[in-house]
Write an enzyme that holds these catalytic residues in place. Structure first.
Site, mmCIF file in Angstrom:
data_model
loop_
_atom_site.group_PDB
_atom_site.id
_atom_site.type_symbol
_atom_site.label_atom_id
_atom_site.label_comp_id
_atom_site.label_asym_id
_atom_site.label_seq_id
_atom_site.Cartn_x
_atom_site.Cartn_y
_atom_site.Cartn_z
ATOM 1 N N LEU A 138 -61.345 -48.452 10.982
ATOM 2 C CA LEU A 138 -62.544 -49.016 11.502
ATOM 3 C C LEU A 138 -63.476 -49.483 10.377
ATOM 4 O O LEU A 138 -63.756 -48.408 9.380
ATOM 5 C CB LEU A 138 -63.199 -48.533 12.628
ATOM 6 C CG LEU A 138 -62.288 -48.013 13.805
ATOM 7 C CD1 LEU A 138 -62.048 -46.433 13.478
ATOM 8 C CD2 LEU A 138 -63.259 -48.276 15.210
ATOM 9 N N ASP A 139 -64.063 -50.643 10.425
ATOM 10 C CA ASP A 139 -64.985 -51.016 9.417
ATOM 11 C C ASP A 139 -66.289 -50.405 10.103
ATOM 12 O O ASP A 139 -66.440 -50.029 11.371
ATOM 13 C CB ASP A 139 -65.349 -52.439 9.378
ATOM 14 C CG ASP A 139 -66.440 -52.642 8.739
ATOM 15 O OD1 ASP A 139 -66.684 -52.445 7.492
ATOM 16 O OD2 ASP A 139 -67.315 -53.722 9.068
ATOM 17 N N LYS A 140 -67.359 -50.050 9.314
ATOM 18 C CA LYS A 140 -68.562 -49.424 9.725
ATOM 19 C C LYS A 140 -69.626 -50.455 10.372
ATOM 20 O O LYS A 140 -70.020 -50.478 11.405
ATOM 21 C CB LYS A 140 -69.152 -48.622 8.716
ATOM 22 C CG LYS A 140 -70.588 -47.879 9.082
ATOM 23 C CD LYS A 140 -71.405 -47.140 7.846
ATOM 24 C CE LYS A 140 -71.999 -48.174 6.892
ATOM 25 N NZ LYS A 140 -73.215 -48.858 7.554
#
Length: 804
Positions: free
Chosen positions: A502-504
């Site tokens: 997951l990207d932040k």
């Protein structure tokens, strides 16, 4: 991944790619492949400048031949063109595979036409059309969407009209269709219903007269023949067309079986079989319409007209299709919003469930986005149109779902291959039953009758229809939840998801810094000190300053003189003759105002992933403000649900390592990595691909696109995501709620379970009935019930996925 020919990010399943002139050249060139004619998949064509001799051809064959989705390869070495027939393979995957060989594959333009065929709604018609068009020159690809009754045809320009004529010769009425229009409907007529009712009466009368011996045999035969003609003329027509095209579909098998029953004197049974078959076909068509309408209902969400502001200031009702980009539109309370737009005037709550799946209305004010097809609440709004009707969020959802329906899922491809072997095998078994046993016991009529029963059982309609109904129901159920899945393959593969990266920013967090801490460092009036900080912050365009300004946007401000931005450090200005600085840790050190106590305090906040700024006068720091991109409450819950489903999580962020670690701890993520470039994210995904299960990637920015493309399943946060990320991803989350991903995994597992149940039902009941038939305990009308009954069972079972 080797990058070549410029940036390439994989988008939605592309249309079949071809080069018209190259196909003609190919006919005179050499094609080493064994399989000619059209394939029921997609054709992607690439120009490869480095490919001009058999050496490169051999390399490419060896590399692409390992991909299970590749059906056939066509080489034109003179033109340096490669044609890849495949079953929903990513274009980027083909390009990457060729890039690994040191060559660059450039996609070529496609020519496709959508053809609506009202009579095409089951694999019977699909097989007929495939056999008819498969050998025609100029036809490059056939992609069927049975639920929407649409054939997407890849072709040379001059091949379109011959293809349409060939479809007409099969008894169908083809019509060139536009993207997004409703599926063509079979127009039911009262005449057909009356005929079917009369056929039922005649069939029952023939059975009663025969068993009660109340009429001579010739009268029973005459009544039975009337029943057959009333209910079976269309079946005989379709069966004859199928036999002419060497296709053993259900209409051909039923025609042979009924005719055979008549020839051996089983008149009442022939009549009852034909009537029951016609009734079962009608019920099955109605059931399929319910599944079809699950998608078609999306088209009815958007109104046909909108109230548009005219140049003279008046308002006029205008067809939505004629509203220009940038127009100002008014929507009253309780009305549906006709086009995508941005609010200019007003405030209201909007029910966005049809687009995002959100259960509660969303408050809208000036500057907020509106979606076509959503329902306005109790306030009037005026908005500016930001997308043409054909490119609205709703239109793109409909288009993506329709494209997804046309893509064969792995189970569906298996069933298609199996059915092509299954039907001929059972037909040969029927011939053997009719011819071999009588040679030993002389019971020709009895064994021919059993063979006819086997013919009715032979059609794999239930098996073949079970997969598309289940997949379409799953896609529709996902769309209702605000999850846009771009292909049945991704829906089916979701159950194998074992690792999710997951990207932040914008994915786990809001993507917008918010003020989290403010502390007074001196003994002074808090309101006065905060007012000084706000007066400086509002004049800065830095995200941290903007976060502070938003927090106190309703508070009074002071006049600022000699304002200046200090690059990379902060701002300064003079208020009431006092020189003030608002800046980061580095600026405070440059001013010589940092102390060990303050240093320790700043270190604690920075380790929590927060950006800290301080307000200082010329002698000391006055106040401290901490800003952070805060975690969405739904993210923590989503991670818990993913872990409960057995999915491990990894955060990949371009932010600093401290911030990434802090957000990772708050969200409960297994591992968090920071300070990553797009290439680093891609490398992390590639490292996960070697492990068991499928790998997913969630992102919203352009920098996430390479990783999204490389993952087995790419998830885009569609509400705030970039167009590149959304086009590259396989699944779009329409409201940016991460909880939709575990919902997707659960839906995928439910869909897989239904697919297995349907295949077991179809094959199991067929197998049992074959044994019952061979032992002489089955009749023709029982065979019809078995065949059509199973079809109805699998359709209804697949539609269970639509339940809320």
């Amino acid at each position: 991944m080797t990058q070549c020919c410029g940036d390439h990010a994989r988008g939605k399943p592309s249309a079949d790619r071809q080069d018209v002139q190259d196909r003609h050249d190919h006919d005179h060139d050499h094609d080493h492949d064994h399989d000619h004619g059209a394939v029921t998949g997609q054709l992607s064509r690439f120009r490869i400048e480095q490919m001009d001799c058999p050496t490169e051809e051999s390399l490419i064959r060896g590399r692409l031949g390992k991909l299970p989705e590749v059906q056939r390869l066509e080489f034109n070495l003179l033109k340096r063109v490669l044609g890849v027939w495949h079953a929903g393979l990513r274009e980027a995957t083909i390009r990457d595979a060729i890039a690994e060989l040191g060559m660059c594959a450039e996609p070529m333009a496609a020519t496709t036409t959508r053809i609506a065929i009202a009579q095409m709604d089951c694999p019977t018609e699909e097989r007929l059309i495939t056999d008819k068009l498969g050998g025609m020159p100029g036809i490059t690809a056939l992609q069927f969407n049975l639920m929407q009754r649409v054939l997407t045809l890849g072709h040379d320009p001059e091949a379109l009209q011959p293809a349409l004529q060939a479809i007409r010769e099969l008894g169908f009425t083809p019509r060139v269709a536009t993207t997004g229009e409703p599926a063509p409907q079979m127009a039911p007529t009262s005449g057909k219903s009356i005929k079917l009712a009369l056929a039922g009466v005649a069939a029952i009368a023939a059975e009663v007269l025969h068993f009660a011996d109340l009429a001579p045999e010739w009268l029973v035969a005459l009544i039975a023949l009337a029943a057959v003609l009333l209910s079976g003329v269309d079946v005989y027509k379709k069966g004859w067309i199928a036999l002419k095209n060497r296709n053993l579909n259900i209409n051909a098998l039923m025609s042979i079986a009924v005719t055979g029953a008549i020839l051996i004197g089983q008149w009442p049974e022939a009549a009852m079989v034909m009537f029951l078959f016609a009734v079962a076909e009608l019920i099955e068509a109605k059931s399929l319409d319910r599944a079809r309408n699950a998608i078609g209902g999306l088209l009815e969400l958007a109104p046909e007209t909108a109230t548009v502001r005219q140049p003279d200031g008046t308002w006029q009702s205008t067809p939505v299709a004629e509203v220009a980009l940038g127009s100002q539109v008014r929507v009253r309370p309780g009305e549906r919003i006709g086009l995508d737009g941005e609010v200019l005037v007003g405030q209201s709550s909007v029910n966005q469930a049809s687009i995002t799946g959100e259960s509660l209305p969303v408050e809208k004010a000036v500057g907020d986005a509106l979606f076509a097809g959503t329902l306005n609440g109790d306030g009037a709004l005026e908005y500016r149109v930001t997308a043409e009707p054909s490119n609205s969020t709703l239109a793109r959802i409909i288009q993506a779902v329709e494209q997804a329906q046309g893509m064969r899922a792995p189970t569906q491809r298996f069933v298609d291959r199996f059915s092509r072997l299954y039907t001929p095998a059972v037909v040969l078994l029927s011939l053997a039953v009719a011819l071999l046993p009588p040679l030993f016991d002389g019971q020709w009529v009895e064994w021919i009758y059993r063979a006819l029963v086997l013919l009715v059982v032979a059609c794999p309609c239930a098996l073949v229809i079970s997969t598309p109904v289940s997949i379409v129901s799953g896609l529709a159920a996902a769309a209702r939840k605000g999850i846009l899945i771009k292909g049945g393959a991704y829906l089916e593969n979701g159950r194998h998801l074992s690792h999710l990266a997951l990207d932040k920013t914008g994915t786990l967090t809001y993507g917008k810094p918010q003020l989290t801490d403010q502390h007074l460092l001196v003994d002074a009036d808090p309101e006065s000190v905060i007012s000084l900080a706000l007066s400086l912050a509002v004049r800065s365009d830095h995200p941290v300053s903007q976060a502070i300004a938003r927090h106190g946007e309703n508070q009074p401000l002071r006049d600022v003189e000699e304002f200046a931005a200090l690059a990379g450090r902060g701002v300064r200005g003079r208020i009431d003759g006092q020189l003030l600085h608002l800046g980061n840790h580095r600026l405070v050190e440059e001013l010589g105002l940092c102390s060990p106590e303050l240093e320790a305090r700043l270190d604690v906040l920075e380790r929590e992933g927060k950006s800290v700024v301080l307000l200082c006068d010329e002698q000391r720091p006055l106040a401290l403000f901490a800003v952070a991109d805060t975690l969405k409450p739904s993210s923590r819950e989503a991670i818990r649900e993913l872990h409960a489903l057995g999915v491990s999580t990894l955060m990949l962020s371009g932010d600093n390592a401290h911030t990434a670690a802090a957000i990772g701890r708050q969200a409960g993520i297994d591992e968090a990595r920071g300070e990553l470039l797009p290439s680093d994210k891609l490398a992390a995904i590639e490292a996960l691909l070697g492990k068991s299960g499928s790998v997913g990637m969630v992102g919203d920015g352009i920098n996430d696109a390479p990783a999204l493309a490389r993952a087995d399943i790419g998830f885009a946060m569609a509400a705030i995501g970039s167009d590149t990320a959304i086009e590259t991803a396989d699944v779009a989350i329409m409201d940016d709620d991460l909880r939709k991903i575990p919902a997707f995994v659960r839906l995928s597992r439910q869909t897989a379970a239904v697919l297995k149940q349907n295949i077991a039902l179809a094959l199991g009941i067929k197998a049992v009935f074959l044994l019952v038939t061979l032992t002489g305990h089955a009749t023709l009308w029982m065979a019809v019930f078995a065949d059509m009954g199973v079809s109805l069972l699998v359709v209804l079972n697949g539609m269970r996925l639509l339940r809320k």
